[in-house]
Design an enzyme around this catalytic site. Structure first.
Site, PDB file in Angstrom:
ATOM      1  N   ARG A  82      -1.389  -6.721  -8.014  1.00 34.86           N
ATOM      2  CA  ARG A  82      -0.726  -7.812  -8.722  1.00 34.86           C
ATOM      3  C   ARG A  82      -1.375  -8.237 -10.030  1.00 34.86           C
ATOM      4  O   ARG A  82      -0.669  -8.697 -10.933  1.00 34.86           O
ATOM      5  CB  ARG A  82      -0.548  -8.990  -7.763  1.00 34.86           C
ATOM      6  CG  ARG A  82       0.571  -8.695  -6.760  1.00 34.86           C
ATOM      7  CD  ARG A  82       0.518  -9.590  -5.556  1.00 34.86           C
ATOM      8  NE  ARG A  82      -0.558  -9.215  -4.648  1.00 34.86           N
ATOM      9  CZ  ARG A  82      -0.772  -9.795  -3.464  1.00 34.86           C
ATOM     10  NH1 ARG A  82       0.010 -10.774  -3.079  1.00 34.86           N
ATOM     11  NH2 ARG A  82      -1.750  -9.381  -2.675  1.00 34.86           N
ATOM     12  N   THR A 108      -8.540  -6.185   3.479  1.00 35.34           N
ATOM     13  CA  THR A 108      -9.166  -7.205   2.622  1.00 35.34           C
ATOM     14  C   THR A 108      -8.442  -8.551   2.721  1.00 35.34           C
ATOM     15  O   THR A 108      -8.916  -9.544   2.174  1.00 35.34           O
ATOM     16  CB  THR A 108      -9.215  -6.723   1.159  1.00 35.34           C
ATOM     17  OG1 THR A 108      -7.966  -6.118   0.837  1.00 35.34           O
ATOM     18  CG2 THR A 108     -10.322  -5.731   0.950  1.00 35.34           C
ATOM     19  N   ARG A 125      -9.261  -9.042  -8.482  1.00 30.78           N
ATOM     20  CA  ARG A 125      -8.435  -9.891  -9.340  1.00 30.78           C
ATOM     21  C   ARG A 125      -9.118 -10.091 -10.677  1.00 30.78           C
ATOM     22  O   ARG A 125     -10.331 -10.313 -10.725  1.00 30.78           O
ATOM     23  CB  ARG A 125      -8.265 -11.288  -8.721  1.00 30.78           C
ATOM     24  CG  ARG A 125      -7.422 -11.324  -7.459  1.00 30.78           C
ATOM     25  CD  ARG A 125      -5.947 -11.146  -7.795  1.00 30.78           C
ATOM     26  NE  ARG A 125      -5.123 -11.118  -6.596  1.00 30.78           N
ATOM     27  CZ  ARG A 125      -4.859 -10.015  -5.872  1.00 30.78           C
ATOM     28  NH1 ARG A 125      -5.348  -8.842  -6.217  1.00 30.78           N
ATOM     29  NH2 ARG A 125      -4.079 -10.101  -4.813  1.00 30.78           N
ATOM     30  N   PRO A 153      -4.316  10.395  18.412  1.00 31.05           N
ATOM     31  CA  PRO A 153      -4.830  11.495  17.589  1.00 31.05           C
ATOM     32  C   PRO A 153      -3.829  12.629  17.342  1.00 31.05           C
ATOM     33  O   PRO A 153      -3.692  13.099  16.209  1.00 31.05           O
ATOM     34  CB  PRO A 153      -6.042  11.987  18.394  1.00 31.05           C
ATOM     35  CG  PRO A 153      -6.527  10.760  19.113  1.00 31.05           C
ATOM     36  CD  PRO A 153      -5.279   9.993  19.473  1.00 31.05           C
ATOM     37  N   LYS A 194      -1.508   4.256  -6.823  1.00 39.09           N
ATOM     38  CA  LYS A 194      -1.467   4.168  -5.368  1.00 39.09           C
ATOM     39  C   LYS A 194      -0.018   3.993  -4.937  1.00 39.09           C
ATOM     40  O   LYS A 194       0.664   3.073  -5.396  1.00 39.09           O
ATOM     41  CB  LYS A 194      -2.300   2.993  -4.859  1.00 39.09           C
ATOM     42  CG  LYS A 194      -2.304   2.903  -3.338  1.00 39.09           C
ATOM     43  CD  LYS A 194      -3.265   1.843  -2.848  1.00 39.09           C
ATOM     44  CE  LYS A 194      -2.637   0.479  -2.767  1.00 39.09           C
ATOM     45  NZ  LYS A 194      -1.623   0.326  -1.720  1.00 39.09           N
ATOM     46  N   ASP A 208      -2.428   5.831  14.976  1.00 36.94           N
ATOM     47  CA  ASP A 208      -1.613   6.203  16.144  1.00 36.94           C
ATOM     48  C   ASP A 208      -2.491   7.075  17.037  1.00 36.94           C
ATOM     49  O   ASP A 208      -3.694   7.212  16.764  1.00 36.94           O
ATOM     50  CB  ASP A 208      -0.346   6.944  15.658  1.00 36.94           C
ATOM     51  CG  ASP A 208       0.831   6.791  16.617  1.00 36.94           C
ATOM     52  OD1 ASP A 208       0.614   6.870  17.846  1.00 36.94           O
ATOM     53  OD2 ASP A 208       1.964   6.611  16.141  1.00 36.94           O
ATOM     54  N   THR A 236      -0.563  12.596  17.222  1.00 38.56           N
ATOM     55  CA  THR A 236       0.490  12.194  16.276  1.00 38.56           C
ATOM     56  C   THR A 236      -0.066  12.134  14.856  1.00 38.56           C
ATOM     57  O   THR A 236       0.578  12.583  13.901  1.00 38.56           O
ATOM     58  CB  THR A 236       1.053  10.809  16.694  1.00 38.56           C
ATOM     59  OG1 THR A 236       1.565  10.941  18.021  1.00 38.56           O
ATOM     60  CG2 THR A 236       2.135  10.333  15.764  1.00 38.56           C
ATOM     61  N   ASP A 275      -1.315   5.702   0.271  1.00 39.42           N
ATOM     62  CA  ASP A 275      -1.915   4.666   1.135  1.00 39.42           C
ATOM     63  C   ASP A 275      -0.952   4.332   2.277  1.00 39.42           C
ATOM     64  O   ASP A 275      -0.261   3.319   2.237  1.00 39.42           O
ATOM     65  CB  ASP A 275      -2.187   3.438   0.247  1.00 39.42           C
ATOM     66  CG  ASP A 275      -2.729   2.248   1.016  1.00 39.42           C
ATOM     67  OD1 ASP A 275      -3.341   2.438   2.074  1.00 39.42           O
ATOM     68  OD2 ASP A 275      -2.542   1.103   0.533  1.00 39.42           O
ATOM     69  N   LYS A 325      -2.043   4.407   5.597  1.00 37.33           N
ATOM     70  CA  LYS A 325      -2.860   3.791   6.667  1.00 37.33           C
ATOM     71  C   LYS A 325      -2.429   4.225   8.055  1.00 37.33           C
ATOM     72  O   LYS A 325      -2.045   3.383   8.892  1.00 37.33           O
ATOM     73  CB  LYS A 325      -2.788   2.260   6.583  1.00 37.33           C
ATOM     74  CG  LYS A 325      -3.269   1.672   5.275  1.00 37.33           C
ATOM     75  CD  LYS A 325      -3.302   0.161   5.373  1.00 37.33           C
ATOM     76  CE  LYS A 325      -3.756  -0.512   4.105  1.00 37.33           C
ATOM     77  NZ  LYS A 325      -2.762  -0.480   3.012  1.00 37.33           N
ATOM     78  N   LEU A 326      -2.511   5.519   8.334  1.00 35.25           N
ATOM     79  CA  LEU A 326      -2.064   6.004   9.645  1.00 35.25           C
ATOM     80  C   LEU A 326      -2.941   5.449  10.773  1.00 35.25           C
ATOM     81  O   LEU A 326      -4.167   5.366  10.627  1.00 35.25           O
ATOM     82  CB  LEU A 326      -2.083   7.545   9.666  1.00 35.25           C
ATOM     83  CG  LEU A 326      -0.817   8.218   9.120  1.00 35.25           C
ATOM     84  CD1 LEU A 326      -0.604   7.919   7.660  1.00 35.25           C
ATOM     85  CD2 LEU A 326      -0.871   9.710   9.350  1.00 35.25           C
TER      86      LEU A 326
HETATM   87  O1  C5P Z   1      -1.767  -6.895  -5.297  1.00 34.00           O
HETATM   88  P1  C5P Z   1      -3.114  -6.552  -4.744  1.00 34.00           P
HETATM   89  O2  C5P Z   1      -4.151  -6.246  -5.815  1.00 34.00           O
HETATM   90  O3  C5P Z   1      -3.615  -7.550  -3.712  1.00 34.00           O
HETATM   91  O4  C5P Z   1      -2.861  -5.173  -3.969  1.00 34.00           O
HETATM   92  C1  C5P Z   1      -3.834  -4.560  -3.167  1.00 34.00           C
HETATM   93  C2  C5P Z   1      -3.287  -3.281  -2.610  1.00 34.00           C
HETATM   94  O5  C5P Z   1      -4.295  -2.655  -1.812  1.00 34.00           O
HETATM   95  C3  C5P Z   1      -2.063  -3.445  -1.715  1.00 34.00           C
HETATM   96  O6  C5P Z   1      -1.214  -2.352  -2.003  1.00 34.00           O
HETATM   97  C4  C5P Z   1      -2.588  -3.346  -0.314  1.00 34.00           C
HETATM   98  O7  C5P Z   1      -1.681  -2.716   0.559  1.00 34.00           O
HETATM   99  C5  C5P Z   1      -3.821  -2.443  -0.486  1.00 34.00           C
HETATM  100  N1  C5P Z   1      -4.896  -2.615   0.488  1.00 34.00           N
HETATM  101  C6  C5P Z   1      -5.561  -3.809   0.684  1.00 34.00           C
HETATM  102  N2  C5P Z   1      -6.574  -3.903   1.617  1.00 34.00           N
HETATM  103  C7  C5P Z   1      -6.935  -2.831   2.327  1.00 34.00           C
HETATM  104  C8  C5P Z   1      -6.263  -1.615   2.132  1.00 34.00           C
HETATM  105  C9  C5P Z   1      -5.258  -1.539   1.189  1.00 34.00           C
HETATM  106  O8  C5P Z   1      -5.250  -4.786   0.005  1.00 34.00           O
HETATM  107  N3  C5P Z   1      -7.943  -2.898   3.166  1.00 34.00           N
END
Ligand code: C5P
Length: 241
Positions: free
Chosen positions: A220, A128, A190, A68, A34, A66, A70, A61, A63-64
């Site tokens: 992470r 999330t 996680r 429509p 990603k 704005d 654009t 990723d 995440k646009l």
């Molecule tokens: O480090 P971690 O596992 O929390 O990373 C989650 C990734 O998913 C990040 O790059 C974050 O931008 C992305 N993301 C998210 N929640 C969303 C959409 C994307 O955590 N709803």
């Protein structure tokens, strides 16, 4: 739908990215990566072309969100980069999501995608990192999170999108309303014992599998591990095998 783990490559330079990818050299199948805002803004659009040329699958990723017109034009440009998956915010409305899809289908003017498969287009429902209380108190949305996510997923489905980004906890409600072929891409994952950090709706890869997620996005827990390759393989074992 084949389940897969997508590694969130949240790095601030190309060098950091390629140092990290060194851990995965020699793997039979290159991981799905990603590319988010941090890396895209630091390394530029060419990073997507470069990763694709090296055989990686890429979820772009950005995440646009704005107006429509654009978003449609921006998606036209992004279509030329060759990513496998792109996204928008469902909060931009059905009209904006439909415009994004039109943009993606028309491809970039520089590199027409004639005959090529367009990238999957998915919509972020609620981040999330957003908790139920933030939804209510800051975003002023009174309905429960699961209901909001499922309703936004319906809007995305009506706009013709392929799926949504949501927490694994909401994947069952999304599949129930939109069917098993509507893709759920789920961050907020996680490995057991790792810190949640800024995420608030979190599960393990094994739990995400049980809940029916199609793809998990893991940052992470892999990028911050002492041995990223073994953390990735553990995610694959728990989620995809
Ligand atoms: O480090 P971690 O596992 O929390 O990373 C989650 C990734 O998913 C990040 O790059 C974050 O931008 C992305 N993301 C998210 N929640 C969303 C959409 C994307 O955590 N709803």
């Amino acid at each position: 739908m084949g389940k897969d783990v997508i590694i969130a490559c949240d790095f601030s330079s190309e060098k950091e990215l390629f140092d990290f990818l060194g851990h995965f050299e020699g793997m039979e199948r290159k991981p799905f990566l990603k590319v988010g805002m941090e890396l895209f803004y630091a390394a530029g659009p060419q990073i997507v072309r470069q990763l694709k040329k090296s055989g990686y699958r890429v979820f772009l990723d950005l995440k646009l969100h704005d107006i429509p017109n654009t978003v449609e034009k921006a998606m036209r440009v992004l279509a030329g980069l060759g990513a496998d998956m792109c996204n928008v915010h469902a909060a931009g409305t059905e009209k904006m999501m439909a415009a994004a899809l039109r943009g993606l289908n028309s491809g970039s003017e520089d590199e027409p995608k004639r005959g090529a498969k367009r990238p999957l287009l998915i919509a972020v429902t609620q981040l999330t990192s957003t908790s139920g209380s933030q939804l209510k108190e800051e975003l002023l949305i009174e309905r429960p999170m699961e209901e909001v996510v499922a309703a936004y997923a319906e809007h995305a489905g009506r706009a013709g999108l392929d799926g949504v980004v949501c927490s694994p906890l909401e994947a069952p409600a999304v599949h129930q309303r939109l069917g098993k072929d509507f893709i759920t891409v789920t961050p907020g994952v996680r490995l057991e014992g790792d810190a949640a950090g800024d995420q608030s709706r979190v599960t393990t890869p094994a739990m995400a599998r049980q809940l029916g997620s199609d793809y998990i996005v893991v940052g992470r827990s892999i990028t911050g591990a002492a041995d990223p390759a073994s953390a990735y393989l553990q995610c694959m074992r728990e989620f995809a095998e």
